[in-house]
Design an enzyme around this catalytic site. Structure first.
Site, mmCIF file in Angstrom:
data_model
loop_
_atom_site.group_PDB
_atom_site.id
_atom_site.type_symbol
_atom_site.label_atom_id
_atom_site.label_comp_id
_atom_site.label_asym_id
_atom_site.label_seq_id
_atom_site.Cartn_x
_atom_site.Cartn_y
_atom_site.Cartn_z
ATOM 1 N N ARG A 112 28.931 -57.198 -18.655
ATOM 2 C CA ARG A 112 29.550 -55.877 -18.782
ATOM 3 C C ARG A 112 30.842 -55.806 -17.979
ATOM 4 O O ARG A 112 31.841 -55.255 -18.425
ATOM 5 C CB ARG A 112 28.590 -54.793 -18.278
ATOM 6 C CG ARG A 112 29.113 -53.397 -18.552
ATOM 7 C CD ARG A 112 28.453 -52.376 -17.678
ATOM 8 N NE ARG A 112 28.785 -52.589 -16.265
ATOM 9 C CZ ARG A 112 28.336 -51.835 -15.278
ATOM 10 N NH1 ARG A 112 27.517 -50.827 -15.547
ATOM 11 N NH2 ARG A 112 28.679 -52.089 -14.016
ATOM 12 N N GLY A 113 30.854 -56.402 -16.775
ATOM 13 C CA GLY A 113 31.984 -56.226 -15.854
ATOM 14 C C GLY A 113 31.699 -55.067 -14.926
ATOM 15 O O GLY A 113 30.804 -54.251 -15.181
ATOM 16 N N ASP A 114 32.463 -55.011 -13.835
ATOM 17 C CA ASP A 114 32.244 -53.944 -12.843
ATOM 18 C C ASP A 114 33.123 -52.736 -13.143
ATOM 19 O O ASP A 114 34.254 -52.892 -13.616
ATOM 20 C CB ASP A 114 32.580 -54.465 -11.438
ATOM 21 C CG ASP A 114 31.435 -55.305 -10.893
ATOM 22 O OD1 ASP A 114 30.273 -54.912 -11.105
ATOM 23 O OD2 ASP A 114 31.715 -56.345 -10.282
ATOM 24 N N LYS A 130 18.422 -57.880 -23.261
ATOM 25 C CA LYS A 130 19.504 -58.834 -23.573
ATOM 26 C C LYS A 130 18.923 -60.042 -24.301
ATOM 27 O O LYS A 130 19.535 -60.584 -25.225
ATOM 28 C CB LYS A 130 20.243 -59.230 -22.284
ATOM 29 C CG LYS A 130 21.014 -58.055 -21.660
ATOM 30 C CD LYS A 130 22.004 -58.453 -20.571
ATOM 31 C CE LYS A 130 21.451 -58.484 -19.195
ATOM 32 N NZ LYS A 130 22.486 -58.518 -18.129
ATOM 33 N N THR A 139 35.460 -67.919 -15.179
ATOM 34 C CA THR A 139 35.308 -66.469 -15.010
ATOM 35 C C THR A 139 36.419 -65.712 -15.741
ATOM 36 O O THR A 139 37.451 -66.275 -16.132
ATOM 37 C CB THR A 139 35.326 -66.055 -13.522
ATOM 38 O OG1 THR A 139 36.605 -66.383 -12.986
ATOM 39 C CG2 THR A 139 34.242 -66.762 -12.744
ATOM 40 N N ALA A 159 38.386 -58.701 -14.116
ATOM 41 C CA ALA A 159 37.936 -57.369 -14.534
ATOM 42 C C ALA A 159 38.772 -56.875 -15.707
ATOM 43 O O ALA A 159 40.006 -56.912 -15.660
ATOM 44 C CB ALA A 159 38.053 -56.415 -13.352
ATOM 45 N N GLU A 170 30.760 -73.051 -11.536
ATOM 46 C CA GLU A 170 31.654 -71.944 -11.906
ATOM 47 C C GLU A 170 33.049 -72.197 -11.341
ATOM 48 O O GLU A 170 33.196 -72.593 -10.179
ATOM 49 C CB GLU A 170 31.118 -70.615 -11.349
ATOM 50 C CG GLU A 170 32.024 -69.438 -11.733
ATOM 51 C CD GLU A 170 31.588 -68.125 -11.125
ATOM 52 O OE1 GLU A 170 30.630 -67.530 -11.637
ATOM 53 O OE2 GLU A 170 32.221 -67.695 -10.135
ATOM 54 N N HIS A 215 20.461 -54.768 -9.017
ATOM 55 C CA HIS A 215 21.868 -54.491 -9.325
ATOM 56 C C HIS A 215 22.232 -53.142 -8.692
ATOM 57 O O HIS A 215 21.437 -52.195 -8.760
ATOM 58 C CB HIS A 215 22.060 -54.452 -10.859
ATOM 59 C CG HIS A 215 23.483 -54.219 -11.241
ATOM 60 N ND1 HIS A 215 24.006 -52.954 -11.444
ATOM 61 C CD2 HIS A 215 24.513 -55.087 -11.438
ATOM 62 C CE1 HIS A 215 25.291 -53.056 -11.754
ATOM 63 N NE2 HIS A 215 25.627 -54.344 -11.761
HETATM 64 P P1 FAD Z 1 24.554 -55.068 -17.776
HETATM 65 O O1 FAD Z 1 23.484 -56.016 -18.105
HETATM 66 O O2 FAD Z 1 25.136 -54.260 -18.888
HETATM 67 O O3 FAD Z 1 23.997 -54.069 -16.649
HETATM 68 C C1 FAD Z 1 24.891 -53.208 -15.950
HETATM 69 C C2 FAD Z 1 24.128 -52.017 -15.355
HETATM 70 O O4 FAD Z 1 23.721 -51.161 -16.413
HETATM 71 C C3 FAD Z 1 22.854 -52.424 -14.637
HETATM 72 O O5 FAD Z 1 22.660 -51.545 -13.557
HETATM 73 C C4 FAD Z 1 21.763 -52.234 -15.672
HETATM 74 O O6 FAD Z 1 20.522 -51.958 -15.075
HETATM 75 C C5 FAD Z 1 22.301 -51.046 -16.478
HETATM 76 N N1 FAD Z 1 21.951 -51.123 -17.901
HETATM 77 C C6 FAD Z 1 22.166 -52.156 -18.739
HETATM 78 N N2 FAD Z 1 21.738 -51.858 -19.993
HETATM 79 C C7 FAD Z 1 21.254 -50.583 -19.928
HETATM 80 C C8 FAD Z 1 20.702 -49.698 -20.876
HETATM 81 N N3 FAD Z 1 20.540 -50.041 -22.167
HETATM 82 N N4 FAD Z 1 20.305 -48.451 -20.463
HETATM 83 C C9 FAD Z 1 20.460 -48.078 -19.173
HETATM 84 N N5 FAD Z 1 20.993 -48.887 -18.213
HETATM 85 C C10 FAD Z 1 21.379 -50.128 -18.596
HETATM 86 N N6 FAD Z 1 32.260 -59.879 -13.547
HETATM 87 C C11 FAD Z 1 33.520 -60.058 -14.046
HETATM 88 O O7 FAD Z 1 34.309 -59.094 -14.103
HETATM 89 N N7 FAD Z 1 33.947 -61.302 -14.481
HETATM 90 C C12 FAD Z 1 33.130 -62.390 -14.459
HETATM 91 O O8 FAD Z 1 33.543 -63.494 -14.870
HETATM 92 C C13 FAD Z 1 31.798 -62.240 -13.944
HETATM 93 N N8 FAD Z 1 30.947 -63.283 -13.905
HETATM 94 C C14 FAD Z 1 29.649 -63.108 -13.486
HETATM 95 C C15 FAD Z 1 28.746 -64.175 -13.529
HETATM 96 C C16 FAD Z 1 27.429 -64.015 -13.111
HETATM 97 C C17 FAD Z 1 26.478 -65.186 -13.186
HETATM 98 C C18 FAD Z 1 26.984 -62.742 -12.623
HETATM 99 C C19 FAD Z 1 25.570 -62.563 -12.155
HETATM 100 C C20 FAD Z 1 27.873 -61.660 -12.573
HETATM 101 C C21 FAD Z 1 29.204 -61.820 -13.007
HETATM 102 N N9 FAD Z 1 30.110 -60.762 -13.003
HETATM 103 C C22 FAD Z 1 31.389 -60.937 -13.491
HETATM 104 C C23 FAD Z 1 29.727 -59.452 -12.437
HETATM 105 C C24 FAD Z 1 29.120 -58.481 -13.499
HETATM 106 O O9 FAD Z 1 30.126 -58.111 -14.414
HETATM 107 C C25 FAD Z 1 28.598 -57.270 -12.726
HETATM 108 O O10 FAD Z 1 27.461 -57.627 -11.982
HETATM 109 C C26 FAD Z 1 28.379 -55.997 -13.529
HETATM 110 O O11 FAD Z 1 28.247 -54.908 -12.629
HETATM 111 C C27 FAD Z 1 27.137 -55.992 -14.414
HETATM 112 O O12 FAD Z 1 27.253 -56.883 -15.438
HETATM 113 P P2 FAD Z 1 25.987 -57.206 -16.388
HETATM 114 O O13 FAD Z 1 26.470 -58.124 -17.411
HETATM 115 O O14 FAD Z 1 24.804 -57.529 -15.589
HETATM 116 O O15 FAD Z 1 25.771 -55.738 -17.044
#
Ligand code: FAD
Length: 328
Positions: free
Chosen positions: A117-119, A186, A58, A61, A27, A170
């Site tokens: 999704r992003g934070d 997913k 990456t 946000a 990364e 998470h």
């Molecule tokens: P999701 O899979 O959408 O999950 C987010 C939250 O929502 C979780 O708590 C999940 O349980 C809940 N959820 C999901 N779907 C549903 C549903 N249908 N119903 C109810 N609840 C649901 N962040 C950045 O900003 N830029 C980056 O480049 C970046 N790179 C990353 C790379 C890796 C390998 C990882 C592990 C994380 C990265 N992140 C990055 C951080 C990531 O954006 C955060 O961890 C974020 O909070 C969650 O993203 P996600 O894609 O897992 O979201």
């Protein structure tokens, strides 16, 4: 009677003869200042020499660094032999905005996207325009729709979609079980593979593999491994992700006399973690480099991964070799 098919061979024989090599990826993040560009490119060249399967880039946000991310992706495609995996987040963006970004990435030659999704912003300043996507799963579906409209163009290289997976819960999720249900959703929406959040104990990864398998997840879950060489970085990581560093590692790093000793301690701990996850069946390793190659390469040296050899890429050809290929 139809002719015998290779698929009727005993499956064990086929799989034993064709063990997949261990996948390797890194990364990177886009440079935050112009002065960071040269250092990043020195790192890219060092990483390129190890012939990884891809390097991920990456995405800040809500796309805060979108221009530098796109510029880095373009340069990786045009100036190196590396295949980029573009991270993309959907929080705060509408489907139309995201479709335009995905189309731009595909048109530039990107063939791998990590759909995230992003934070949420902690200061409450987040915008949620009508039509904004809620979850990474929605982004996976959107990428597949944009890809479908470009099927002809993508005949020789469909889009590989990665998603995030979590060895420890998470922070917003009610349980680890809920996390694997989200991972399964997913996968059903079209994800091809997952990369994990940082973790410190191999059992956390092994437990994720078992939970995911029981839930019906069949895509590869690649462990994200961070060289543990900086206390500051580990503490910041804990703040951002809720993943708590192993206390004994923090103690060993804090007692190190200098940077050299800290690196030795961190590389040793990271190598042990990488060996342990490979032993429990990790299909590859994704190294979080923080744009520094030294610790990542030292970890790799100690692992001796079974890797395929590939023909020399574009950047390893000298200008004279390129000229000698000109038929005119
Ligand atoms: P999701 O899979 O959408 O999950 C987010 C939250 O929502 C979780 O708590 C999940 O349980 C809940 N959820 C999901 N779907 C549903 C549903 N249908 N119903 C109810 N609840 C649901 N962040 C950045 O900003 N830029 C980056 O480049 C970046 N790179 C990353 C790379 C890796 C390998 C990882 C592990 C994380 C990265 N992140 C990055 C951080 C990531 O954006 C955060 O961890 C974020 O909070 C969650 O993203 P996600 O894609 O897992 O979201």
């Amino acid at each position: 009677m139809s002719p015998p098919s290779i698929l009727t061979d005993p499956l064990e024989r086929v799989s034993a003869d064709h063990q997949a090599p261990v996948a390797l990826s890194y990364e990177l993040f886009p440079p935050r200042t112009p002065s960071a560009v040269d250092g990043l490119w020195a790192t890219i060249r060092e990483l390129e020499s190890t012939n990884p399967d891809y390097v991920s880039v990456t995405y800040g946000a809500s796309g805060s660094n979108r221009d530098t991310a796109v510029e880095l992706l373009h340069r990786l495609l045009s100036e190196t032999s590396l295949r980029p995996l573009a991270h993309l987040t959907c929080i705060g963006n509408t489907a139309n905005e995201l479709a335009a970004i995905i189309a731009e990435l595909l048109d530039a030659g990107v063939r791998g996207i990590l759909a995230l999704r992003g934070d949420h912003r902690t200061d409450g300043s987040e915008e949620h325009p009508p039509g904004a996507l809620n979850y990474a799963q929605d982004l996976v579906e959107l990428i597949r729709r944009v890809e479908q409209r470009r099927s002809a163009m993508l005949a020789a290289g469909k889009v590989a979609i990665g998603v995030a997976a979590y060895p420890t819960r998470h922070p917003e999720s009610p349980s680890e079980q809920h996390d694997v249900e989200v991972l399964l959703a997913k996968q059903r929406s079209g994800a091809d593979f997952a990369i994990t959040q940082v973790f410190f104990h191999p059992e956390q990864y092994a437990d994720l593999l078992s939970r995911a398998k029981r839930a019906g997840v069949s895509i590869p879950i690649i462990p994200g491994v961070m060289p543990f060489t900086s206390v500051k970085r580990l503490e910041r990581l804990a703040q951002l992700t809720g993943v708590q560093p192993a206390p004994e590692l923090l103690t060993a790093l804090s007692h190190a006399q200098d940077d050299g000793e800290r690196r030795r301690v961190g590389v040793r701990a990271t190598t042990e973690l990488a060996k342990a996850v490979l032993q429990v069946g990790a299909p590859g390793l994704h190294l979080y480099t923080f744009n520094q190659h030294q610790a990542a390469l030292e970890v790799l040296d100690r692992l001796d991964l079974p890797r395929p050899t590939r023909p020399a890429g574009r950047s390893s050809q000298q200008p004279s070799q390129l000229l000698s290929k000109d038929p005119s």
